[in-house]
Design a protein around this motif. Structure first.
Motif, PDB file in Angstrom:
ATOM      1  N   ASN A  96      32.288 132.755  79.695  1.00 36.50           N
ATOM      2  CA  ASN A  96      33.134 131.920  80.548  1.00 36.50           C
ATOM      3  C   ASN A  96      32.974 132.319  82.012  1.00 36.50           C
ATOM      4  O   ASN A  96      32.822 131.464  82.890  1.00 36.50           O
ATOM      5  CB  ASN A  96      34.591 132.053  80.095  1.00 36.50           C
ATOM      6  N   LEU A  99      29.382 131.236  83.205  1.00 34.32           N
ATOM      7  CA  LEU A  99      29.233 129.789  83.344  1.00 34.32           C
ATOM      8  C   LEU A  99      30.104 129.265  84.489  1.00 34.32           C
ATOM      9  O   LEU A  99      29.681 128.383  85.238  1.00 34.32           O
ATOM     10  CB  LEU A  99      29.573 129.093  82.027  1.00 34.32           C
ATOM     11  N   HIS A 103      28.981 127.164  87.837  1.00 33.23           N
ATOM     12  CA  HIS A 103      29.689 125.992  88.363  1.00 33.23           C
ATOM     13  C   HIS A 103      29.982 126.177  89.854  1.00 33.23           C
ATOM     14  O   HIS A 103      29.768 125.251  90.655  1.00 33.23           O
ATOM     15  CB  HIS A 103      31.002 125.772  87.614  1.00 33.23           C
ATOM     16  N   SER A 118      21.964 123.209  73.555  1.00 36.24           N
ATOM     17  CA  SER A 118      22.335 124.291  72.651  1.00 36.24           C
ATOM     18  C   SER A 118      21.811 123.959  71.271  1.00 36.24           C
ATOM     19  O   SER A 118      21.925 122.814  70.815  1.00 36.24           O
ATOM     20  CB  SER A 118      23.865 124.439  72.626  1.00 36.24           C
ATOM     21  N   ALA A 125      28.911 128.194  69.819  1.00 34.06           N
ATOM     22  CA  ALA A 125      28.555 127.905  71.213  1.00 34.06           C
ATOM     23  C   ALA A 125      28.997 126.491  71.584  1.00 34.06           C
ATOM     24  O   ALA A 125      29.524 126.267  72.681  1.00 34.06           O
ATOM     25  CB  ALA A 125      27.060 128.075  71.435  1.00 34.06           C
ATOM     26  N   HIS A 126      28.807 125.540  70.680  1.00 32.84           N
ATOM     27  CA  HIS A 126      29.207 124.149  70.967  1.00 32.84           C
ATOM     28  C   HIS A 126      30.714 124.069  71.207  1.00 32.84           C
ATOM     29  O   HIS A 126      31.168 123.395  72.129  1.00 32.84           O
ATOM     30  CB  HIS A 126      28.815 123.229  69.814  1.00 32.84           C
ATOM     31  N   TYR A 129      31.435 125.453  74.668  1.00 27.56           N
ATOM     32  CA  TYR A 129      31.084 124.536  75.758  1.00 27.56           C
ATOM     33  C   TYR A 129      32.070 123.378  75.857  1.00 27.56           C
ATOM     34  O   TYR A 129      32.504 123.012  76.947  1.00 27.56           O
ATOM     35  CB  TYR A 129      29.665 123.994  75.584  1.00 27.56           C
ATOM     36  N   GLU A 130      32.421 122.813  74.720  1.00 22.62           N
ATOM     37  CA  GLU A 130      33.290 121.640  74.733  1.00 22.62           C
ATOM     38  C   GLU A 130      34.758 121.991  74.951  1.00 22.62           C
ATOM     39  O   GLU A 130      35.416 121.392  75.809  1.00 22.62           O
ATOM     40  CB  GLU A 130      33.136 120.865  73.417  1.00 22.62           C
ATOM     41  N   MET A 133      34.981 125.179  78.105  1.00 22.92           N
ATOM     42  CA  MET A 133      34.340 124.954  79.398  1.00 22.92           C
ATOM     43  C   MET A 133      34.362 123.486  79.831  1.00 22.92           C
ATOM     44  O   MET A 133      33.922 123.164  80.922  1.00 22.92           O
ATOM     45  CB  MET A 133      32.902 125.473  79.376  1.00 22.92           C
ATOM     46  N   TYR A 135      32.703 120.766  78.715  1.00 22.45           N
ATOM     47  CA  TYR A 135      31.455 120.004  78.679  1.00 22.45           C
ATOM     48  C   TYR A 135      31.581 118.836  77.697  1.00 22.45           C
ATOM     49  O   TYR A 135      32.282 118.938  76.691  1.00 22.45           O
ATOM     50  CB  TYR A 135      30.286 120.888  78.246  1.00 22.45           C
ATOM     51  N   LYS A 137      29.444 116.302  75.108  1.00 17.60           N
ATOM     52  CA  LYS A 137      28.199 116.177  74.358  1.00 17.60           C
ATOM     53  C   LYS A 137      27.647 114.792  74.669  1.00 17.60           C
ATOM     54  O   LYS A 137      28.234 113.789  74.280  1.00 17.60           O
ATOM     55  CB  LYS A 137      28.467 116.334  72.859  1.00 17.60           C
TER      56      LYS A 137
END
Length: 147
Positions: A96, A99, A103, A118, A125-126, A129-130, A133, A135, A137
């Motif tokens: 975190n 990343l 940013h 990824s 990890a997915h 990210y979602e 963080m 993100y 998809k």
């Protein structure tokens, strides 16, 4: 756990890159030290690749590698090539921190998008990210080896 005792540093010398290999090897298992150093040097020279390490005291704990790119789809953006936390230090927020650092770097350098891919099997990890963080998809990445 407090993040105040951590530091992020860009790795620039061959020695610094070599010192990061044991962590990067956990993500890029196909590489050996020689190919790693060679690829990082070429990517830095040809693609403006940058690699940063997160340290706690003097111990390297995590890495992020990224580069600016231009495509018709995203325009000018930052592509995160590599993000890995040492196996012994996962789930402590270091990914975190790194990343978030990317940013901030992107904003300071006038990039409005950060993207990454990824591996399909990396469900933890997915979720990171979602859910953590923010993100979205947005696509699948396809690959064909020309051997």
């Amino acid at each position: 756990m407090t993040m105040t005792s951590t530091m992020i540093k860009e790795l620039k010398t061959d020695g610094e890159i070599e010192s990061s290999f044991n962590i990067m090897k956990q993500l890029r298992t196909h590489l050996n030290l020689q190919s790693y150093v060679k690829l990082v040097a070429a990517a830095r020279k040809e693609n403006q690749y940058r690699i940063f390490a997160l340290y706690k005291k003097e111990e390297m704990l995590a890495l992020v590698g990224f580069m600016p790119m231009i495509t018709l789809y995203y325009g000018e953006y930052i592509w995160v090539c590599d993000l890995v936390t040492d196996d012994n230090n996962r789930s402590n927020g270091y990914g975190n921190v790194l990343l978030s650092y990317v940013h901030q770097w992107a904003k300071e350098n006038h990039y409005h998008t950060v993207a990454l891919s990824s591996g399909l099997a990396r469900t933890d990890a997915h979720r990171f990210y979602e859910e953590k963080m923010g993100y979205d998809k947005v696509s699948f990445v396809f690959k064909k080896d020309m051997e």
